[in-house]
Design an enzyme around this catalytic site. Structure first.
Site, PDB file in Angstrom:
ATOM      1  N   ARG A 177      10.489  16.128  -1.425  1.00 26.15           N
ATOM      2  CA  ARG A 177       9.920  16.945  -1.875  1.00 26.15           C
ATOM      3  C   ARG A 177      11.015  18.300  -0.527  1.00 26.15           C
ATOM      4  O   ARG A 177      10.870  19.262  -0.903  1.00 26.15           O
ATOM      5  CB  ARG A 177       8.698  17.233  -1.863  1.00 26.15           C
ATOM      6  CG  ARG A 177       7.841  16.131  -2.711  1.00 26.15           C
ATOM      7  CD  ARG A 177       6.627  16.336  -2.711  1.00 26.15           C
ATOM      8  NE  ARG A 177       6.422  15.666  -3.706  1.00 26.15           N
ATOM      9  CZ  ARG A 177       4.939  15.498  -4.051  1.00 26.15           C
ATOM     10  NH1 ARG A 177       4.072  16.223  -3.509  1.00 26.15           N
ATOM     11  NH2 ARG A 177       4.557  14.370  -4.536  1.00 26.15           N
ATOM     12  N   VAL A 198       6.671  -2.558   5.271  1.00 24.21           N
ATOM     13  CA  VAL A 198       5.051  -2.051   4.673  1.00 24.21           C
ATOM     14  C   VAL A 198       4.893  -2.682   3.935  1.00 24.21           C
ATOM     15  O   VAL A 198       3.413  -3.041   3.478  1.00 24.21           O
ATOM     16  CB  VAL A 198       4.811  -0.376   4.897  1.00 24.21           C
ATOM     17  CG1 VAL A 198       5.528   0.334   3.635  1.00 24.21           C
ATOM     18  CG2 VAL A 198       2.910  -0.463   4.628  1.00 24.21           C
ATOM     19  N   ASP A 199       5.431  -2.500   2.852  1.00 28.03           N
ATOM     20  CA  ASP A 199       5.253  -3.597   1.834  1.00 28.03           C
ATOM     21  C   ASP A 199       5.041  -4.960   1.182  1.00 28.03           C
ATOM     22  O   ASP A 199       3.892  -5.548   1.184  1.00 28.03           O
ATOM     23  CB  ASP A 199       6.766  -3.521   0.676  1.00 28.03           C
ATOM     24  CG  ASP A 199       6.555  -1.851   0.262  1.00 28.03           C
ATOM     25  OD1 ASP A 199       6.030  -1.020  -0.375  1.00 28.03           O
ATOM     26  OD2 ASP A 199       8.056  -1.388   0.623  1.00 28.03           O
ATOM     27  N   ARG A 206      14.405  -3.105   7.080  1.00 32.58           N
ATOM     28  CA  ARG A 206      12.559  -3.118   7.137  1.00 32.58           C
ATOM     29  C   ARG A 206      12.528  -4.714   6.917  1.00 32.58           C
ATOM     30  O   ARG A 206      11.799  -5.314   7.409  1.00 32.58           O
ATOM     31  CB  ARG A 206      11.668  -1.966   6.293  1.00 32.58           C
ATOM     32  CG  ARG A 206      11.870  -1.009   7.200  1.00 32.58           C
ATOM     33  CD  ARG A 206      10.772   0.590   5.882  1.00 32.58           C
ATOM     34  NE  ARG A 206      11.094   1.742   6.278  1.00 32.58           N
ATOM     35  CZ  ARG A 206      11.771   2.115   6.459  1.00 32.58           C
ATOM     36  NH1 ARG A 206      12.586   2.472   5.163  1.00 32.58           N
ATOM     37  NH2 ARG A 206      11.833   3.581   6.733  1.00 32.58           N
ATOM     38  N   HIS A 221       9.186   0.669  -0.108  1.00 32.16           N
ATOM     39  CA  HIS A 221       9.271   1.888   1.031  1.00 32.16           C
ATOM     40  C   HIS A 221      10.298   1.279   2.453  1.00 32.16           C
ATOM     41  O   HIS A 221      10.663   0.872   3.442  1.00 32.16           O
ATOM     42  CB  HIS A 221       8.855   2.054   2.365  1.00 32.16           C
ATOM     43  CG  HIS A 221       9.019   2.577   3.208  1.00 32.16           C
ATOM     44  ND1 HIS A 221       9.009   3.846   3.345  1.00 32.16           N
ATOM     45  CD2 HIS A 221       8.035   2.063   4.505  1.00 32.16           C
ATOM     46  CE1 HIS A 221       8.923   4.735   4.554  1.00 32.16           C
ATOM     47  NE2 HIS A 221       8.759   3.650   5.400  1.00 32.16           N
ATOM     48  N   ARG A 244       9.792  13.740   2.334  1.00 40.06           N
ATOM     49  CA  ARG A 244      11.677  13.990   2.678  1.00 40.06           C
ATOM     50  C   ARG A 244      12.422  14.191   1.438  1.00 40.06           C
ATOM     51  O   ARG A 244      12.408  15.006   1.585  1.00 40.06           O
ATOM     52  CB  ARG A 244      11.573  12.456   2.769  1.00 40.06           C
ATOM     53  CG  ARG A 244      11.867  12.124   4.456  1.00 40.06           C
ATOM     54  CD  ARG A 244      12.140  10.995   4.721  1.00 40.06           C
ATOM     55  NE  ARG A 244      11.601   9.998   6.438  1.00 40.06           N
ATOM     56  CZ  ARG A 244      11.313   9.207   6.389  1.00 40.06           C
ATOM     57  NH1 ARG A 244      11.254   7.885   6.005  1.00 40.06           N
ATOM     58  NH2 ARG A 244      11.161   8.769   8.492  1.00 40.06           N
ATOM     59  N   ASP A 265       8.460   8.821   2.171  1.00 40.47           N
ATOM     60  CA  ASP A 265       9.578   9.348   2.118  1.00 40.47           C
ATOM     61  C   ASP A 265       9.338  10.362   0.884  1.00 40.47           C
ATOM     62  O   ASP A 265      10.022  11.249   0.269  1.00 40.47           O
ATOM     63  CB  ASP A 265      10.313   8.076   1.444  1.00 40.47           C
ATOM     64  CG  ASP A 265       9.874   6.844   1.795  1.00 40.47           C
ATOM     65  OD1 ASP A 265      10.975   6.520   2.508  1.00 40.47           O
ATOM     66  OD2 ASP A 265       8.208   6.585   1.910  1.00 40.47           O
TER      67      ASP A 265
END
Length: 319
Positions: free
Chosen positions: A159, A128-129, A94, A181, A157, A154
């Protein structure tokens, strides 16, 4: 806190690619807004997606769908979801996307603010960050009103995998991924619980335990699953669509919901001047506050390492 205007709510989705179109679809299914607007520079793509969505309006809560290549479709939106940007390629991190998408953000975000100056902005574009940090800078808005989808997906995912391993419903699992992320994200095992029982104390006779090895395997699967999906079908879209619709609902319904979104931190366990994900109180004002969840020494070390990596990436782009 921003007060309700009493008028029907509107969410604008910027970018009509697979992620943006799926977010619009998920928002319609959830019934989060009376108007869903879809903007894309590719007019034919935006118009085709709008037409396709419009044909299904009989089957969702009352809403209208508009869209096209004129940024004015975003006018007076209550929430703007930004997905526009270059796609992540198989094997590409990313952070490697950062330069291109930050420049897109530099041009696009001020234009959207002109159309929707009172909106809460939810950034979904990767990384995204970094993109969220840039959007805070470029928008001129308060940091509370500009945040990223972060590790909401995330955490979902995480959980799912914990629930699958222990044989319990995912709805009973409460656990967060935090930090970037991306590759440096970490699970917050210290605060994880199953149906109100601390994870470290949870045990059911005849069911497997969540050993250290199992935890490491689950964390690796969470971090690596996006790349597996991208290799198989080119993009992740369904789960992020559902996750983003959940975030939008938390804002528009003023839910005061705890979500691990990415926002600009100021002395969070000593971490400042970086956007990364920690459990946060999300409502009509955006991110009202971040929450000091219990963290172990190892988890805090991981959060700080994640923050350092993101801060370094931002600085390399002149942010």
């Amino acid at each position: 806190m921003t007060q309700s205007t009493g008028r029907p709510s509107k969410v604008a989705v910027v970018g009509a690619g697979s992620v943006g179109a799926t977010i619009a679809y998920a928002c319609l299914l959830r019934g989060v807004a009376r108007t869903v607007a879809l903007f894309d520079l590719d007019a034919s793509k935006a118009e085709a997606e709008v037409l396709d969505l419009t044909h299904g309006l009989q089957f969702v809560p009352r809403a209208s769908v508009i869209g096209g290549a004129d940024i004015a479709v975003c006018k007076d939106a209550d929430v703007v979801v930004v997905t526009a940007g270059a796609k992540q390629r198989p094997g590409q991190t990313r952070l490697e996307l950062a330069g291109t998408n930050v420049e897109i953000c530099r041009t696009l975000v001020p234009q959207i603010v002109e159309q929707a100056p009172d909106a809460v902005f939810v950034m979904v574009t990767n990384p995204v960050d970094i993109v969220t940090y840039a959007a805070v800078r470029f928008s001129g808005l308060s940091a509370a009103r500009v945040f990223g989808s972060g590790t909401v997906l995330d955490s979902s995912r995480l959980r799912f995998l914990v629930g699958e391993h222990l044989g319990v419903a995912v709805q009973n699992v409460h656990a967060y991924m935090a930090g970037e992320h991306g590759d440096s994200e970490i699970p917050l095992w210290s605060s994880a619980s199953i149906g109100g029982i601390p994870l470290r104390d949870f045990a059911v006779p005849g069911r497997p335990e969540l050993t250290d090895a199992a935890r490491r395997a689950i964390a690796a699967e969470v971090t690596g699953s996006a790349d597996r999906i991208i290799r198989g079908k080119g993009a992740t879209n369904y789960a992020i669509g559902l996750a983003t619709a959940r975030i939008v609902a938390a804002v528009l319904n003023d839910e005061n919901r705890l979500l691990p979104v990415s926002s600009l931190l100021d002395d969070y366990y000593g971490i400042s001047d970086v956007c990364l994900s920690v459990p946060s109180l999300v409502n009509r004002s955006g991110v009202e506050s971040v929450v000091d969840v219990p963290v172990s020494v190892e988890e805090l070390r991981g959060l700080r390492a994640s923050a350092d990596a993101l801060r370094s990436a931002a600085r390399s782009l002149g942010l």
